[in-house]
Design a protein around this motif. Structure first.
Motif, PDB file in Angstrom:
ATOM      1  N   ASP A 145      82.237 -47.298 110.949  1.00 41.42           N
ATOM      2  CA  ASP A 145      81.599 -47.903 109.779  1.00 41.42           C
ATOM      3  C   ASP A 145      80.089 -47.935 109.988  1.00 41.42           C
ATOM      4  N   ASP A 146      79.390 -48.324 108.949  1.00 46.18           N
ATOM      5  CA  ASP A 146      77.934 -48.262 108.963  1.00 46.18           C
ATOM      6  C   ASP A 146      77.355 -49.293 109.908  1.00 46.18           C
ATOM      7  N   ARG A 147      76.159 -48.963 110.418  1.00 44.73           N
ATOM      8  CA  ARG A 147      75.434 -49.934 111.229  1.00 44.73           C
ATOM      9  C   ARG A 147      74.940 -51.049 110.320  1.00 44.73           C
TER      10      ARG A 147
ATOM     11  N   GLY B   4      79.748 -51.007 114.833  1.00 41.53           N
ATOM     12  CA  GLY B   4      79.480 -51.059 113.411  1.00 41.53           C
ATOM     13  C   GLY B   4      79.780 -52.422 112.837  1.00 41.53           C
TER      14      GLY B   4
END
Length: 852
Positions: A466-468, A616
């Motif tokens: 998943d995104d930072r 993340g």
């Protein structure tokens, strides 16, 4: 001239540091460390002379000379000239006399480094040694000796001397006092002058500097000023006699310990020849690291309540040796299995051929230059001082059961035991038989716990794509407040960090923390061996932990730490978790940082998390929710009552420990804002040196007199403390009040330039962080003090030092004077602390405050 870069010496310094050393033609060693983010310059001068060089008929001469260095020098002859100058710069100074080395160290703003170096060299090389001033210092040393009779560290050294050859200087007490130095002051001055001429010359000295300046610039300064030191032909050192008697054991305790709860500490000592210890420093350190990796602790904790275990290659007072010190919650009835288990662990460590060097630790920037100066100035061991035949030229030949000595700090209340007494220090001791236990009596080995993080459903948690997350508040619900990164500091490569905090009872938190530390000792040691770090804490805001290092297994490390906390919080911990140590005045000052603020801090969320590193947003939230679920199962025991209690007249009494009296006035800030913290620090700086002179020199009240700043849960406090061997508690209290009435406001009046100098001095101590570890610690504590009922702003970042700097810049001279007026008029929150000896004939544990 010989110049060489020192790679080994730079280990543990920030990664962008540079270190260089050089030996001048005069024999003087100089070393410079460029640490770009250092806030101040640290200067150290060391001479290769210590209390083992004292003449037998004048013990304490080296220590007296250390004091004499500060009584004026050739270019600055005034008594206390250095103290006054350092005070105007907002710096600090101190000195220490050890077995083989005496060092003087200064902490100064960077712009004052060269002027400080000039004064340091003049002090070391050209002391005036005024007879009248030295006579006063003999009395100061005598008061210091009497005050240290209450410190277990002195009694440990006295008992350690029973393990030495009685004819060796190390076997005697080295503190120095009126009886050992004598009262023939002209003769004493002559002996000091001869002692200084013999030992304080360039061939036995080192100068070390650490600061942000370029390393070449520092070396040039050190060389230019170092040339002023007396240059004398290097003398031939006398042979380093073997200090140790035949292997034996000694038990001891402090004279005052019958009234105090005392843990037992067992030290296993393996002496080493100096030449061998120097040549094999790296393998010996590797052996110590293996003993500290958690496996030995895990094995011992099957049968013993081990509070602390540490293997060390530089124990205090032993000379070259390997020491394994084990602190036990209660002294054991039988130490044979413990000793056999330690001996087996040492044999295994010595047999391992492939030795992995221990992970580099971040060094203390204050301690580093002192360690290097002592190392460079120490005389090399004389060849042949201890015979080394072919079979004894490796450490393993000396690290055997037959070479081990025991030093055991036992509990004092043992009616069936007969104690002897060391005359000069009144230290109770007794010999221990050493019937070495057979290897078969060792405890069965236990594997060190290894991390294997699993979620609550038993599924391994791995990295998610998943995104930072963005810096700031990442997630919040009724159980959890999760924040992400925002640290305004360069991030270490591949490091992950978790910081957790939660509400916990402030009453009894010291005992709970100590129990938590005991239950997680194996875990913390195993983490350190893997290059990770686990730190535990407790204060009025709650309990907390910090875990950082490589991401592998870091969440599991936190899980196991939380399990240890839940186990510790489920039992009622003792109110006083450990025996007291240090001077009475220091014990009182320690209360400033541990006593709960009178105005409780704001409420914490059920769990506050701060995450950083390689993960993340989804993984961070899942992991934090697992922590919250774990904590929700905790069952807390009822806390013990607060201690100590006041006497109903505004005075809180410490349990009696000695014949000295001590009084401290605790002053609490009106709030916990950065502005109030700066104001109290400024006031401490204005009052400290004058308070010391008033109490110690003008009134002659005692050895210790100081004004110190401390914080408890971010709440600022000052302590005005005096310790005296003769004055009554009421006399000390009235002296403090008289000082505040006469001088509190006057000393706080500063004009613009003076206030600006104080600002620069405080920034040198408390400005932007110098190391990565300091940045994390300060950022985390600032996050714990936030108001948690509002979201973070879009540009949120965690750099409390920026807000602190703005608060300091906003202060005016009038603000400091207003605070001093409030102190003098008694409108700030205050509390008195006192100590007095128990009345004659009464049990020490049933102390009633004496009449004043």
């Amino acid at each position: 001239m010989d110049e060489a870069e020192s790679d080994q010496s730079s280990a543990g310094l920030p990664p962008d540091s540079r270190v260089a050393s050089r030996r001048l033609a005069s024999g003087l060693w100089i070393m410079a460390a460029q640490v770009p983010r250092a806030r101040q310059s640290r200067l150290v001068g060391a001479a290769g002379v210590g209390y083992l060089d004292d003449p037998p008929d004048c013990r304490g001469l080296a220590h007296l000379l250390e004091h004499g260095l500060f009584l004026g020098s050739g270019r600055w002859p005034g008594r206390s000239a250095l103290a006054r100058w350092v005070g105007t710069q907002g710096g600090r100074y101190n000195a220490h006399t050890g077995e083989e080395v005496t060092d003087v160290h200064l902490h100064l703003p960077v712009e004052a480094a060269e002027a400080g170096l000039a004064r340091l060299v003049d002090l070391l090389g050209y002391p005036r040694l005024d007879p009248g001033a030295l006579a006063d210092e003999v009395e100061v040393l005598d008061a210091e000796f009497r005050a240290r009779l209450d410190d277990p560290a002195l009694h440990r050294l006295a008992a350690l001397g029973r393990l030495f050859d009685p004819g060796h200087p190390a076997a005697a007490c080295h503190a120095g006092n009126r009886a050992t130095l004598g009262d023939d002051h002209p003769e004493l001055v002559a002996r000091l002058q001869a002692f200084h001429a013999r030992h304080y010359h360039a061939g036995r000295m080192a100068l070390v500097m650490l600061g942000p300046q370029p390393v070449d610039e520092q070396l040039d300064l050190l060389e230019r000023h170092g040339r002023r030191l007396p240059a004398t032909a290097a003398d031939t050192p006398s042979p380093d006699r073997w200090r140790w008697a035949t292997p034996r054991g000694v038990a001891w305790h402090s004279p005052n310990e019958s009234s105090l709860p005392a843990a037992g500490t067992l030290e296993l000592l393996w002496p080493l020849p100096g030449a061998l210890a120097d040549a094999c420093a790296a393998p010996l350190q590797a052996v110590a690291s293996q003993l500290n990796d958690g496996a030995l602790t895990a094995t011992l904790q099957q049968a013993y309540s081990v509070q602390e275990l540490k293997a060390d290659t530089a124990p205090e007072g032993t000379g070259p040796a390997l020491c394994l010190a084990i602190e036990l919650v209660e002294p054991p009835a039988d130490i044979a299995p413990l000793v056999a288990t330690c001996q087996r662990a040492l044999r295994q460590a010595c047999r391992r051929h492939a030795i992995t060097p221990p992970p580099a630790r971040t060094v203390d920037l204050d301690a580093w230059p002192r360690e290097q100066a002592r190392r460079l100035s120490r005389r090399p061991p004389a060849r042949g001082s201890v015979p080394l035949d072919r079979d004894r030229r490796t450490p393993s030949a000396w690290l055997t059961p037959e070479q081990c000595r025991l030093l055991w700090r036992e509990g004092a209340e043992r009616a069936t035991v007969t104690w002897r007494q060391i005359e000069e220090t009144a230290t109770p001791w007794r010999p221990l038989d050493l019937p070495w236990p057979p290897a078969a009596s060792a405890l069965p080995e236990v594997a060190t716990p290894l991390p294997s993080r699993r979620d609550l459903a038993g599924r391994p948690v791995g990295p998610r794509s998943d995104d930072r997350p963005a810096a700031g508040l990442l997630f919040r619900d009724a159980r959890l407040s999760l924040w992400w990164d925002g640290l305004d500091w360069p991030t270490r490569e591949a490091e992950t960090g978790w910081c957790l905090g939660w509400p916990a009872g402030a009453t009894g938190n010291g005992g709970r923390l100590r129990d938590w530390q005991r239950r997680t000792l194996t875990l913390r040691q195993a983490a350190g061996a893997r290059g990770q770090a686990l730190t535990l804490g407790s204060d009025a805001r709650g309990d907390w932990l910090m875990a950082r290092g490589s991401p592998a297994g870091l969440a599991s490390l936190v899980d196991q730490a939380l399990d240890g906390w839940m186990a510790a919080s489920a039992v009622t911990a003792p109110t006083v978790p450990a025996s007291s140590s240090g001077l009475l005045a220091q014990q009182m000052l320690d209360r400033l940082a541990t006593r709960r603020p009178s105005c409780p801090p704001g409420a914490m969320p059920p769990l506050l998390c701060w995450a950083r590193g390689e993960m993340g947003a989804g993984e961070a939230q899942d992991t934090a929710e697992g922590f919250a679920e774990r904590l929700s199962r905790a069952r807390n025991a009822p806390p013990p009552p607060d201690a100590p209690q006041g006497d109903g007249q505004g005075m809180t009494w410490l349990a009696p420990q000695s014949a000295d009296r001590a009084v401290m006035l605790e002053v609490e800030g009106g709030d916990d804002s950065p502005r109030m913290r700066w104001l109290l620090q400024l006031l401490a700086h204005c009052h400290d040196a004058p308070f010391h002179r008033e109490m110690r020199q003008r009134r002659g009240l005692g050895y210790v007199a100081a004004v110190r700043y401390r914080e408890s849960s971010g709440w600022p406090r000052l302590g005005y403390v005096v310790q005296s061997p003769k004055a009554s508690v009421e006399t000390l209290r009235q002296a403090i009040l008289a000082f505040l009435d006469a001088d509190a406001v006057r000393l706080a009046r500063r004009d613009g330039p003076q206030l600006e100098r104080l600002r620069r001095a405080l920034l040198a101590r408390q400005g932007p962080p110098e190391t990565h570890d300091e940045a994390i610690e300060r950022a985390w504590q600032a996050l714990r003090q936030l108001q948690f009922d509002s979201p973070s702003p879009p540009d949120w970042h965690l750099a409390p030092w920026q807000q602190e700097r703005a608060a300091l810049d906003s202060l005016a001279a009038a603000d400091l004077e207003v605070l001093a007026s409030a102190l003098a008029s008694g409108t700030l929150p205050m509390r008195w602390w006192a100590h007095a000896p128990a009345p004659p004939g009464s049990p020490a544990s049933q102390h009633c405050p004496p009449a004043t």
